[in-house]
Every structure is written in structure tokens, then in C-alpha cells.
Design a protein around this motif. Structure first.
Motif, PDB file in Angstrom:
ATOM      1  N   ALA A  12       2.685  19.909   1.680  1.00  0.00           N
ATOM      2  CA  ALA A  12       1.457  19.294   1.717  1.00  0.00           C
ATOM      3  C   ALA A  12       1.388  18.128   2.734  1.00  0.00           C
ATOM      4  O   ALA A  12       0.316  17.382   2.812  1.00  0.00           O
ATOM      5  CB  ALA A  12       1.344  18.494   0.153  1.00  0.00           C
ATOM      6  N   VAL A  60       0.882  -1.212  -0.031  1.00  0.00           N
ATOM      7  CA  VAL A  60       0.095   0.118  -0.257  1.00  0.00           C
ATOM      8  C   VAL A  60       0.840   1.225   0.052  1.00  0.00           C
ATOM      9  O   VAL A  60       1.734   1.338   0.764  1.00  0.00           O
ATOM     10  CB  VAL A  60      -0.945   0.116   1.233  1.00  0.00           C
ATOM     11  CG1 VAL A  60      -1.909  -1.063   1.114  1.00  0.00           C
ATOM     12  CG2 VAL A  60      -0.259   0.141   2.701  1.00  0.00           C
ATOM     13  N   THR A  61       0.463   2.205  -0.838  1.00  0.00           N
ATOM     14  CA  THR A  61       1.250   3.460  -0.751  1.00  0.00           C
ATOM     15  C   THR A  61       0.674   4.390   0.392  1.00  0.00           C
ATOM     16  O   THR A  61       1.686   5.048   0.810  1.00  0.00           O
ATOM     17  CB  THR A  61       0.746   4.348  -2.292  1.00  0.00           C
ATOM     18  OG1 THR A  61       0.981   3.365  -3.328  1.00  0.00           O
ATOM     19  CG2 THR A  61       1.316   5.637  -2.179  1.00  0.00           C
ATOM     20  N   SER A  62      -0.454   4.234   0.652  1.00  0.00           N
ATOM     21  CA  SER A  62      -0.753   5.218   1.997  1.00  0.00           C
ATOM     22  C   SER A  62      -1.780   4.366   3.119  1.00  0.00           C
ATOM     23  O   SER A  62      -2.235   3.338   2.557  1.00  0.00           O
ATOM     24  CB  SER A  62      -1.388   6.391   1.735  1.00  0.00           C
ATOM     25  OG  SER A  62      -2.487   6.069   0.916  1.00  0.00           O
ATOM     26  N   VAL A  63      -1.788   4.700   4.274  1.00  0.00           N
ATOM     27  CA  VAL A  63      -2.744   3.971   5.357  1.00  0.00           C
ATOM     28  C   VAL A  63      -3.334   5.281   5.817  1.00  0.00           C
ATOM     29  O   VAL A  63      -2.842   5.954   6.763  1.00  0.00           O
ATOM     30  CB  VAL A  63      -1.932   3.175   6.218  1.00  0.00           C
ATOM     31  CG1 VAL A  63      -2.925   2.464   7.060  1.00  0.00           C
ATOM     32  CG2 VAL A  63      -1.013   2.190   5.610  1.00  0.00           C
ATOM     33  N   ASN A  64      -4.503   5.265   5.687  1.00  0.00           N
ATOM     34  CA  ASN A  64      -5.458   6.419   6.441  1.00  0.00           C
ATOM     35  C   ASN A  64      -5.914   5.584   7.757  1.00  0.00           C
ATOM     36  O   ASN A  64      -6.763   4.656   7.742  1.00  0.00           O
ATOM     37  CB  ASN A  64      -6.613   6.714   5.405  1.00  0.00           C
ATOM     38  CG  ASN A  64      -7.498   7.787   5.989  1.00  0.00           C
ATOM     39  OD1 ASN A  64      -8.557   7.746   6.095  1.00  0.00           O
ATOM     40  ND2 ASN A  64      -7.168   8.650   7.137  1.00  0.00           N
ATOM     41  N   ARG A  81       0.186  13.133   7.250  1.00  0.00           N
ATOM     42  CA  ARG A  81      -0.884  14.141   7.000  1.00  0.00           C
ATOM     43  C   ARG A  81      -2.076  14.137   7.797  1.00  0.00           C
ATOM     44  O   ARG A  81      -2.551  12.829   8.382  1.00  0.00           O
ATOM     45  CB  ARG A  81      -1.440  14.013   5.595  1.00  0.00           C
ATOM     46  CG  ARG A  81      -2.413  15.030   5.083  1.00  0.00           C
ATOM     47  CD  ARG A  81      -2.573  14.838   3.534  1.00  0.00           C
ATOM     48  NE  ARG A  81      -1.575  15.221   2.672  1.00  0.00           N
ATOM     49  CZ  ARG A  81      -1.194  14.633   1.428  1.00  0.00           C
ATOM     50  NH1 ARG A  81      -1.843  13.613   1.016  1.00  0.00           N
ATOM     51  NH2 ARG A  81      -0.089  15.071   0.819  1.00  0.00           N
ATOM     52  N   ILE A 141       2.139   8.288   4.443  1.00  0.00           N
ATOM     53  CA  ILE A 141       2.347   8.202   2.756  1.00  0.00           C
ATOM     54  C   ILE A 141       3.656   7.950   2.568  1.00  0.00           C
ATOM     55  O   ILE A 141       4.666   8.777   2.999  1.00  0.00           O
ATOM     56  CB  ILE A 141       1.835   9.391   2.145  1.00  0.00           C
ATOM     57  CG1 ILE A 141       0.444   9.634   2.567  1.00  0.00           C
ATOM     58  CG2 ILE A 141       1.892   9.265   0.695  1.00  0.00           C
ATOM     59  CD1 ILE A 141      -0.215  11.157   2.244  1.00  0.00           C
ATOM     60  N   ALA A 142       3.916   6.747   1.806  1.00  0.00           N
ATOM     61  CA  ALA A 142       5.550   6.616   1.405  1.00  0.00           C
ATOM     62  C   ALA A 142       5.814   7.314   0.278  1.00  0.00           C
ATOM     63  O   ALA A 142       4.797   7.819  -0.477  1.00  0.00           O
ATOM     64  CB  ALA A 142       5.422   5.216   0.721  1.00  0.00           C
ATOM     65  N   ALA A 143       7.046   8.189   0.316  1.00  0.00           N
ATOM     66  CA  ALA A 143       7.322   9.121  -0.708  1.00  0.00           C
ATOM     67  C   ALA A 143       7.705   8.401  -2.001  1.00  0.00           C
ATOM     68  O   ALA A 143       7.499   8.927  -2.938  1.00  0.00           O
ATOM     69  CB  ALA A 143       8.588   9.886   0.005  1.00  0.00           C
ATOM     70  N   ALA A 144       7.964   7.160  -1.875  1.00  0.00           N
ATOM     71  CA  ALA A 144       8.353   6.319  -2.937  1.00  0.00           C
ATOM     72  C   ALA A 144       7.856   4.676  -2.717  1.00  0.00           C
ATOM     73  O   ALA A 144       7.965   4.420  -1.467  1.00  0.00           O
ATOM     74  CB  ALA A 144       9.764   6.432  -3.436  1.00  0.00           C
ATOM     75  N   GLY A 145       7.539   4.017  -3.611  1.00  0.00           N
ATOM     76  CA  GLY A 145       7.206   2.610  -3.616  1.00  0.00           C
ATOM     77  C   GLY A 145       6.018   2.491  -2.503  1.00  0.00           C
ATOM     78  O   GLY A 145       5.300   3.555  -2.408  1.00  0.00           O
ATOM     79  N   ALA A 146       6.118   1.483  -1.998  1.00  0.00           N
ATOM     80  CA  ALA A 146       4.962   0.950  -1.023  1.00  0.00           C
ATOM     81  C   ALA A 146       5.556   0.422   0.382  1.00  0.00           C
ATOM     82  O   ALA A 146       6.508  -0.173   0.402  1.00  0.00           O
ATOM     83  CB  ALA A 146       3.946   0.284  -1.854  1.00  0.00           C
TER      84      ALA A 146
END
Lengths: 205, 43
Positions: free
Chosen positions: A124, A59-63, A93, A186-191
Motif C-alpha cells: 500500500a 503527527v502520524t502522516s504528512v500530506n 505514498r 507515513i510513520a509505520a509506528a508512533g508519530a
């Protein structure tokens, strides 16, 4: 009237009337409530686990939702375990807000002890709240005020778990006086894959 | 071509095109995920 051994809570005698049972239970309950509140230091004392969220696969991000509330003013976010697909910063964020993040920090390179500085200047997200390598995810963050309609402040370690890299810390604030109940990493690159996000609240009463 | 995965609590799903566009607008340096490098050892 009979009492308990350690805190002298009043309990009914064996010969007490059944009709007085409700009152006796109420008295005992109030005594327990008062003793616990005093002994623990409040209704929500210490550092309490609010949410434990497992990171999925690739996953690229986790909310992480529903973590900030009026119960606490300050929070601790820690990630244990997990890996990144490549070495990369992990940003943080608040809610869906994508403006007004400020931070400053410094790192020291393991191999040379050389120092490096960085800053987030109205960007951001907080860009260096954590770091992922193909061996480990690192995040240890403190947030103050995210639920209050005030600026949120952040303090964070920035530990790059790779021998060629560096380690340090940063701090800053969110220049938006809004209330948030969730955050996203949020990963700045990859996952990211695996690992657990722990969110704790600092007891306030 | 599929969009990157995002996670909301326990739900993992592909970003919508709109979410992907917004994500890239806010993370312009992001590069697509790669498979972890295979480690090799030498004697």
C-alpha cells in the motif's frame, strides 16, 4: 546606440526620442531573457526548491500537496531535523493510491556488517522511504514520473539513525500509470514531530 | 480515546473515524504513538 558592459545589451542613448521608449524597453527585455536562458541552461534549470513543509507535532502522516507538475519530470525529497516518538520506518505514498508499490533493497548492520534484504511486493506504500528515531528523521528520496501518467520510479536511502540498527538503500516502482500532484509520508509506528520536508524539482528545460 | 493526528500541508487535525479505519486497513502494523523515552545517563 549605447550598450551594456558585459553582454552588450542595447540601451537607448540619452538623445533618443521618448516616443521610442517602448521599443527600447522591449529590445532590452528580450536581450536579458535570451542571455539568462542561455546562461542558466533553460527556463527551469538545476535543482529548484518547490516546497518547504514543516512537520507538525505528533503527527502520524504528512500530506504534501501541489508539488508534482508538468514543469518537472524528476523530484528530490529530503527531510531535515525532526524526531519520531519511537524508532520506526517512514513510508511514502503517491496521492491517495494504496496499491501497486514495489521495491527492493538491502541494508548492512552497523555492528556486524551483516547484510539484510527486504522487498515491497504490491503493497500500500513504499515502506522504507525513510526512518525515524527519537533523535532524528532520515529521508532522501528521488522520484521520477510522478506527474506523468506512467509508472513512477523511486530511489531512496534507508538510514536508520540508531547504533543498534543498519543503513542501506532501495529502489522500486509504482505499478500504476496515473498522474499525481501530492505525496504523503507515513510513520509505520508512533508519530513524527518537527523537522522540515524539502521538495525539489530537477530542471527539465 | 482520540484518533491519531494527521497533517495536510500546514493543517494538523485528528483523523476522522473513517480515515482512521482506512489508515489501519492500509497500515495494519501501526501502533499508537508513545511519549519519547526519557534518556538517563550514568556516571
Amino acid at each position: 546606440m549605447a550598450t551594456t558592459t558585459n553582454y552588450s545589451w542595447t540601451t537607448p542613448d540619452n538623445t533618443a526620442y521618448v516616443k521610442d521608449g517602448a521599443s527600447a524597453i522591449r529590445t532590452l527585455g528580450s536581450s536579458v531573457d535570451t542571455t539568462l536562458f542561455t546562461a542558466l541552461g533553460g527556463a527551469y534549470p538545476g535543482l529548484r526548491l518547490i516546497k518547504k513543509q514543516t512537520i507538525g507535532t505528533g503527527v502520524t502522516s504528512v500530506n504534501v500537496t501541489g508539488v508534482f507538475s508538468a514543469t518537472y519530470d524528476a523530484y528530490k525529497i529530503v527531510i531535515s531535523g525532526g524526531v519520531g516518538s519511537i524508532n520506526a520506518n517512514i513510508g511514502l505514498r503517491l496521492g491517495g493510491n494504496t496499491t501497486g508499490y514495489y521495491a527492493g533493497g538491502q541494508n548492512v548492520v552497523y555492528s556486524t556488517a551483516a547484510a539484510s534484504l527486504y522487498s515491497d511486493n504490491n503493497v500500500a506504500l513504499w515502506t522504507r522511504a525513510g526512518y525515524a528515531t527519537t533523535d532524528i528523521i532520515s529521508m532522501s528520496v528521488e522520484l521520477v514520473n510522478p506527474f506523468l501518467s506512467k509508472f513512477t520510479t523511486i530511489q531512496h536511502a534507508f538510514i536508520q539513525g540508531a547504533t543498534a540498527n543498519s543503513s542501506g538503500q532501495g529502489s522500486g516502482f509504482h505499478n500504476v500509470a496515473s498522474s499525481f500532484t501530492d505525496f504523503t509520508i507515513i510513520a509505520a509506528a508512533g508519530a513524527l514531530t518537527g523537522g522540515t520536508i524539502y521538495v525539489y524539482g530537477y530542471g527539465a528545460s | 480515546m482520540t484518533n491519531p493526528l494527521i497533517q495536510i500541508d500546514d493543517e494538523v487535525r485528528e483523523m476522522t473515524d473513517e480515515e482512521y479505519a482506512e489508515f489501519m486497513a492500509n497500515n495494519p502494523d501501526w501502533v499508537a504513538a508513545e511519549k519519547p523515552t526519557t534518556k538517563t545517563t550514568t556516571k
